[in-house]
Design an enzyme around this catalytic site. Structure first.
Site, PDB file in Angstrom:
ATOM      1  N   VAL A  83       3.402  -1.275 -41.525  1.00 15.08           N
ATOM      2  CA  VAL A  83       4.689  -1.622 -42.381  1.00 15.08           C
ATOM      3  C   VAL A  83       4.454  -3.065 -42.727  1.00 15.08           C
ATOM      4  O   VAL A  83       4.148  -4.145 -41.847  1.00 15.08           O
ATOM      5  CB  VAL A  83       5.802  -1.317 -41.467  1.00 15.08           C
ATOM      6  CG1 VAL A  83       7.131  -1.925 -42.442  1.00 15.08           C
ATOM      7  CG2 VAL A  83       6.000   0.071 -40.852  1.00 15.08           C
ATOM      8  N   VAL A  85       5.584  -5.980 -45.987  1.00 13.69           N
ATOM      9  CA  VAL A  85       6.104  -6.210 -47.099  1.00 13.69           C
ATOM     10  C   VAL A  85       5.592  -7.635 -47.790  1.00 13.69           C
ATOM     11  O   VAL A  85       5.613  -8.768 -46.856  1.00 13.69           O
ATOM     12  CB  VAL A  85       7.676  -6.211 -47.300  1.00 13.69           C
ATOM     13  CG1 VAL A  85       8.217  -6.627 -48.892  1.00 13.69           C
ATOM     14  CG2 VAL A  85       8.197  -4.919 -46.804  1.00 13.69           C
ATOM     15  N   ARG A  91      13.503  -9.244 -48.667  1.00 12.29           N
ATOM     16  CA  ARG A  91      14.917  -9.092 -48.798  1.00 12.29           C
ATOM     17  C   ARG A  91      15.423  -8.429 -50.080  1.00 12.29           C
ATOM     18  O   ARG A  91      16.319  -8.557 -50.790  1.00 12.29           O
ATOM     19  CB  ARG A  91      15.535 -10.698 -48.923  1.00 12.29           C
ATOM     20  CG  ARG A  91      15.269 -11.482 -47.850  1.00 12.29           C
ATOM     21  CD  ARG A  91      15.702 -10.930 -46.222  1.00 12.29           C
ATOM     22  NE  ARG A  91      15.264 -11.764 -45.399  1.00 12.29           N
ATOM     23  CZ  ARG A  91      14.339 -11.708 -44.426  1.00 12.29           C
ATOM     24  NH1 ARG A  91      13.693 -10.711 -44.523  1.00 12.29           N
ATOM     25  NH2 ARG A  91      14.229 -12.553 -43.429  1.00 12.29           N
ATOM     26  N   ARG A  92      14.513  -7.257 -50.228  1.00 13.09           N
ATOM     27  CA  ARG A  92      15.192  -6.302 -51.551  1.00 13.09           C
ATOM     28  C   ARG A  92      15.401  -5.035 -50.926  1.00 13.09           C
ATOM     29  O   ARG A  92      15.114  -3.985 -51.861  1.00 13.09           O
ATOM     30  CB  ARG A  92      13.937  -6.361 -52.506  1.00 13.09           C
ATOM     31  CG  ARG A  92      13.623  -7.651 -53.110  1.00 13.09           C
ATOM     32  CD  ARG A  92      12.712  -8.112 -54.093  1.00 13.09           C
ATOM     33  NE  ARG A  92      12.311  -9.421 -54.408  1.00 13.09           N
ATOM     34  CZ  ARG A  92      11.716  -9.693 -55.471  1.00 13.09           C
ATOM     35  NH1 ARG A  92      11.229  -9.150 -56.454  1.00 13.09           N
ATOM     36  NH2 ARG A  92      11.456 -11.221 -55.599  1.00 13.09           N
ATOM     37  N   GLY A  93      15.134  -4.824 -49.853  1.00  9.72           N
ATOM     38  CA  GLY A  93      15.423  -3.323 -49.030  1.00  9.72           C
ATOM     39  C   GLY A  93      14.118  -2.472 -49.298  1.00  9.72           C
ATOM     40  O   GLY A  93      14.444  -1.127 -49.167  1.00  9.72           O
ATOM     41  N   TYR A 124      13.688  -3.479 -36.239  1.00  8.97           N
ATOM     42  CA  TYR A 124      13.705  -2.060 -36.052  1.00  8.97           C
ATOM     43  C   TYR A 124      15.111  -1.545 -35.529  1.00  8.97           C
ATOM     44  O   TYR A 124      15.429  -0.198 -35.587  1.00  8.97           O
ATOM     45  CB  TYR A 124      12.639  -1.404 -35.591  1.00  8.97           C
ATOM     46  CG  TYR A 124      11.249  -1.684 -36.427  1.00  8.97           C
ATOM     47  CD1 TYR A 124      11.073  -1.017 -37.485  1.00  8.97           C
ATOM     48  CD2 TYR A 124      10.512  -2.844 -36.036  1.00  8.97           C
ATOM     49  CE1 TYR A 124       9.999  -1.090 -38.341  1.00  8.97           C
ATOM     50  CE2 TYR A 124       9.224  -2.917 -36.854  1.00  8.97           C
ATOM     51  CZ  TYR A 124       9.248  -2.249 -37.935  1.00  8.97           C
ATOM     52  OH  TYR A 124       8.030  -2.546 -38.815  1.00  8.97           O
ATOM     53  N   PHE A 414      -0.843   1.278 -32.019  1.00 11.47           N
ATOM     54  CA  PHE A 414      -1.314   2.060 -32.836  1.00 11.47           C
ATOM     55  C   PHE A 414      -0.489   1.631 -34.416  1.00 11.47           C
ATOM     56  O   PHE A 414       0.086   0.838 -34.342  1.00 11.47           O
ATOM     57  CB  PHE A 414      -0.702   3.663 -32.603  1.00 11.47           C
ATOM     58  CG  PHE A 414       0.877   3.600 -32.233  1.00 11.47           C
ATOM     59  CD1 PHE A 414       1.830   3.937 -33.234  1.00 11.47           C
ATOM     60  CD2 PHE A 414       1.174   3.690 -30.844  1.00 11.47           C
ATOM     61  CE1 PHE A 414       3.006   3.870 -32.946  1.00 11.47           C
ATOM     62  CE2 PHE A 414       2.583   3.765 -30.717  1.00 11.47           C
ATOM     63  CZ  PHE A 414       3.553   3.802 -31.832  1.00 11.47           C
TER      64      PHE A 414
END
Length: 414
Positions: A83, A85, A91-93, A124, A414
């Site tokens: 994961v 970004v 901060r744009r979802g 999370y 993992f």
């Protein structure tokens, strides 16, 4: 700005890998040979990217795994990883959109839960995940730890083996180990290929590790395996060699003790770095001076999120018979509802929806996730104000049900 969030195609893989590298602070250039190797590990149906004018700016993927739960059952899990970004698109979802897609797809597939390793703690919880296992790593001063230690020879036989032999015996041995270890997950063939150097990433330096196997005294069957590396360092004519354990798994207590005693006796080794171990590992009790083991770090590792509450709670066993009604709050809706958990004297249980029942406890899906494998305390969550008791002894009864003899442990990142 219009962002295209979607599953990726084969043609997207090179730039998706480049975006992932940048997200994890590696070089943006991925050699063609490495693209092919890493592509082999991707399930494109479970791999998402966010694209801005055709450029990949965020990555997300998941993998099918089996999670061992208390009692030894194997539960289908969606293992989320990779994961990232780009800092240009924070901060744009975007992560939230990809997570929502993945969790919805996982529930539709029939996965009872999702798991991940959280690179950063605060991320999370808002997605319904809670920390479910912890790890501890020790640094051991060998001479002090083993001073005046009696000579102990465990039953069985130890052998230093080749990577090819480890590749052959490791998967079956690990399958036995992980069925005995709540919190453990299955390892695919690719894991063994990478850990033995059978497959190597061009961008990564490879130093072949040493492998030592323990064989059962009566059958000769492998029942323990340790993987380690030693850095040869000398100060004048005195050795000062640190040994780092990559992995140590054992299907029997005898094998586990024998492997640790072997590692503590390797010539020239002055310090052992244990790698990621269970927080209640037996290692310290084997040392004549446990104070010679210093905690390098102790932290959460695997996070868990329930997707099918009745199936997940019915899959594990419980320490005592009893009935508990749980009201679970999950804004995403995957795990929410009121459920009756009924544990039998043999430890097995059933969990069924009970929408009209009066709850004993109200808690969030994330807090139920921390309790699920037995590593957290409902009484502590109650003291923190994280759950609400509707019957006076509800937290205590929850702890009596969910407690486990050993703490859960996920040995793999993992």
């Amino acid at each position: 700005m219009t962002l295209d969030v979607r599953t990726i195609t084969d043609s997207d893989v090179p730039q998706w890998l480049s975006a992932l590298n940048v997200g994890f602070l590696h070089a943006a250039t991925v050699p063609d040979e490495e693209v092919e190797i890493r592509r082999a590990g991707l399930d494109l149906d479970r791999t998402q990217g966010a694209f801005d004018e055709g450029r990949c700016v965020a990555t997300f993927r998941s993998m099918p795994r089996e999670l061992t739960v208390p009692g030894g059952a194997l539960v289908a899990a969606d293992a989320i990883t990779n994961v990232s970004v780009s800092a240009t698109h924070r901060r744009r979802g975007i992560a939230g959109r990809m997570m929502a897609n993945a969790l919805t797809a996982a529930k539709e597939r029939g996965d009872a839960l999702a798991i991940l390793i959280a690179a950063e703690y605060p991320i999370y919880g808002r997605f319904g995940f809670g920390p479910a296992t912890t790890i501890t790593e020790w640094e051991i001063e060998v001479a002090r730890a083993t001073k005046s230690a009696p000579a102990v020879v465990e039953p069985g036989r130890l052998e230093v083996i080749t990577p090819a032999e480890a590749l052959k015996i490791g998967p079956e041995l690990h399958d036995r180990f992980r069925r005995l270890t709540p919190g453990a997950i299955n390892r695919l063939d690719r894991w063994w290929e990478l850990s033995t150097g059978t497959v190597r990433m061009p961008s990564e330096d490879w130093k072949e590790p040493l492998f030592v196997v323990h064989r059962d005294a009566s059958t000769g069957r492998p029942d323990g395996l340790a993987t380690y590396r030693v850095e040869e360092k000398w100060q004048g004519m005195l050795p000062n060699c640190p040994l780092t354990v990559s992995h140590l798994i054992a299907a029997t207590p005898t094998a586990e003790r024998a492997l640790w005693r072997y590692l503590l006796s390797v010539d020239w080794v002055t310090t052992i770095h244990t790698g990621l171990r269970a927080p209640d590992d037996i290692l310290l009790a084997l040392l004549t001076d446990p104070r010679a083991a210093r905690v390098s770090h102790s932290t959460d590792l695997m996070w868990l999120r329930l997707l099918d509450t009745p199936r997940a709670l019915s899959a594990r066993t419980y320490a005592t018979p009893g009935t508990l009604v749980l009201a679970v709050d999950d804004p995403a809706g995957h795990a929410s509802g009121t459920f009756r958990l009924e544990a039998a004297p043999d430890g097995t249980a059933t969990c069924t929806p009970a929408p009209d029942a009066a709850p004993d406890l109200t808690l969030t899906a994330a807090d139920l996730a921390t309790l699920y494998l037995g590593d957290a305390s409902a009484a502590r969550l109650s003291a923190l104000g994280n759950l609400t008791e509707h019957t006076p002894d509800a937290a205590a009864r929850t702890d009596a049900l969910f407690r486990t003899p050993r703490r859960p442990w996920c040995p793999d990142i993992f």
